[in-house]
Design a protein around this motif. Structure first.
Motif, mmCIF file in Angstrom:
data_model
loop_
_atom_site.group_PDB
_atom_site.id
_atom_site.type_symbol
_atom_site.label_atom_id
_atom_site.label_comp_id
_atom_site.label_asym_id
_atom_site.label_seq_id
_atom_site.Cartn_x
_atom_site.Cartn_y
_atom_site.Cartn_z
ATOM 1 N N GLY A 164 0.781 -1.234 0.000
ATOM 2 C CA GLY A 164 0.000 0.000 0.000
ATOM 3 C C GLY A 164 0.807 1.275 0.000
ATOM 4 O O GLY A 164 0.273 2.327 0.392
ATOM 5 N N TYR A 165 2.066 1.239 -0.444
ATOM 6 C CA TYR A 165 2.880 2.454 -0.504
ATOM 7 C C TYR A 165 2.770 3.111 -1.881
ATOM 8 O O TYR A 165 2.593 2.437 -2.897
ATOM 9 C CB TYR A 165 4.354 2.140 -0.211
ATOM 10 C CG TYR A 165 4.622 1.792 1.233
ATOM 11 C CD1 TYR A 165 4.671 2.776 2.212
ATOM 12 C CD2 TYR A 165 4.814 0.470 1.621
ATOM 13 C CE1 TYR A 165 4.914 2.463 3.537
ATOM 14 C CE2 TYR A 165 5.058 0.136 2.948
ATOM 15 C CZ TYR A 165 5.099 1.139 3.899
ATOM 16 O OH TYR A 165 5.328 0.821 5.219
ATOM 17 N N GLU A 166 2.922 4.438 -1.894
ATOM 18 C CA GLU A 166 2.879 5.189 -3.141
ATOM 19 C C GLU A 166 4.096 4.858 -4.005
ATOM 20 O O GLU A 166 5.209 4.715 -3.502
ATOM 21 C CB GLU A 166 2.858 6.691 -2.820
ATOM 22 C CG GLU A 166 2.736 7.588 -4.031
ATOM 23 C CD GLU A 166 2.760 9.067 -3.649
ATOM 24 O OE1 GLU A 166 2.224 9.874 -4.414
ATOM 25 O OE2 GLU A 166 3.336 9.392 -2.586
ATOM 26 N N GLN A 167 3.876 4.740 -5.323
ATOM 27 C CA GLN A 167 4.975 4.484 -6.247
ATOM 28 C C GLN A 167 5.905 5.697 -6.297
ATOM 29 O O GLN A 167 5.454 6.838 -6.296
ATOM 30 C CB GLN A 167 4.434 4.216 -7.651
ATOM 31 C CG GLN A 167 3.597 2.961 -7.771
ATOM 32 C CD GLN A 167 4.451 1.702 -7.909
ATOM 33 O OE1 GLN A 167 5.665 1.759 -7.959
ATOM 34 N NE2 GLN A 167 3.786 0.567 -7.958
ATOM 35 N N LEU A 168 7.206 5.438 -6.371
ATOM 36 C CA LEU A 168 8.183 6.522 -6.406
ATOM 37 C C LEU A 168 8.440 7.046 -7.811
ATOM 38 O O LEU A 168 9.126 8.051 -7.974
ATOM 39 C CB LEU A 168 9.502 6.066 -5.771
ATOM 40 C CG LEU A 168 9.448 5.861 -4.256
ATOM 41 C CD1 LEU A 168 10.766 5.314 -3.733
ATOM 42 C CD2 LEU A 168 9.100 7.169 -3.547
ATOM 43 N N SER A 169 7.914 6.382 -8.820
ATOM 44 C CA SER A 169 8.016 6.877 -10.189
ATOM 45 C C SER A 169 6.954 6.188 -11.022
ATOM 46 O O SER A 169 6.416 5.139 -10.635
ATOM 47 C CB SER A 169 9.411 6.614 -10.771
ATOM 48 O OG SER A 169 9.552 7.210 -12.055
ATOM 49 N N ALA A 170 6.667 6.758 -12.164
ATOM 50 C CA ALA A 170 5.646 6.173 -13.037
ATOM 51 C C ALA A 170 6.137 4.855 -13.618
ATOM 52 O O ALA A 170 7.289 4.735 -14.037
ATOM 53 C CB ALA A 170 5.316 7.144 -14.168
#
Length: 285
Positions: free
Chosen positions: A80-86
């Motif tokens: 559930g962590y935000e992606q650090l890049s697309a």
């Protein structure tokens, strides 16, 4: 789909045991994770430059240690962590699918000879179950099962073209995709089906082996993973400069887009030479 074809082409004819499985996991991890971490470093650096100029939806929240550790093991979506890049989600799924396919080959080669064909049947059952269940629910899109039908189409193509099997298996699998689209329409299934047909037909006809060769296209193909990883940080930097300079006219946007494209290719070339290729050599060693 293309990933499934390439993996099947390079892996299916090997004899698999626990030692080869271990080697594959280490090699695959290093091959993917070193460029992936390099791209994360570029992305985080670009966010530091862009913060305050670009929307929070682009630069995200400041990076936390648990978030970084989750990325290190390809677990950010699962935890559930935000992606650090697309696009980093794709690397995670690619790693999962590689492990699943290698495990299937290990099972094939450790079963008795008369039971080995059941591994192929298991692939069909997983693909069908995904098409009519997992692929219908986007809550599953951080797990390999959501994407397995596309991946398995590449395996089916490899078997039909290179293993000497009848093409009926491929056409039957295409009918399974049609049935899934009738059951519930999904553009992504049509996309995978069309690309699968193009790859299959070009290989069966021989056109795929004889199409015009281009050094430029070959270079871009070799550096495509690097290009996939670095293009977003480059876009962030160019967008930040354009925002600061207030170059917001349509003509200025076109110039920025062309510059971002050229810089992405240049950065990808350097990244491929100094990071991706050494990572591949390290994995093989």
């Amino acid at each position: 789909m293309v990933g499934g074809y390439v993996m099947a082409l390079s892996m299916s004819r090997q004899n698999w045991n626990l030692r080869s499985m271990r080697s594959f996991v280490v090699q695959r991890y290093l091959r993917l994770v070193i460029p992936y971490l390099g791209a994360i470093a570029l992305a985080v650096s670009s966010y530091l430059v862009a913060r305050g100029w670009l929307p929070d939806s682009v630069v995200g929240e400041p990076v936390s240690l648990p978030q970084l550790l989750a990325h290190l093991f390809f677990l950010q979506d699962i935890l559930g962590y935000e992606q650090l890049s697309a696009g980093l989600w794709f690397v995670c799924i690619n790693f999962q699918l590689g492990l699943v396919y290698a495990a299937g080959l290990l099972l094939r080669d450790t079963l008795a000879r008369d039971k080995a064909p059941f591994v192929g049947l298991l692939g069909w059952l997983l693909a069908a179950f995904s098409l009519f269940y997992f692929n219908l629910n986007e809550a599953w899109d951080h797990w390999w099962l959501y994407f397995f039908p596309y991946f398995f189409m590449g395996i089916v193509i490899q078997r039909a073209v290179h293993v000497g099997r009848s093409s009926r298996e491929f056409w039957f699998y295409q009918l399974l995709f049609v049935a899934a689209m009738v059951f519930e329409w999904r553009w992504r299934l049509l996309s995978a089906s069309v690309v699968g047909f193009l790859v299959f037909s070009s290989l069966r006809s021989g056109w795929g082996q004889h199409w015009p060769h281009s050094r430029t296209i070959s270079w871009i193909g070799n550096a495509s993973y690097s290009l996939f990883l670095v293009h977003f940080p480059v876009l962030v930097i160019v967008a930040t400069v354009w925002t600061r300079m207030d170059w917001t006219t349509p003509a200025g946007a076109v110039v920025g887009l062309v510059l971002a494209f050229a810089l992405s290719l240049l950065t990808a070339g350097l990244f491929h030479r100094w990071i991706e290729r050494p990572a591949g050599r390290l994995g093989r060693r």
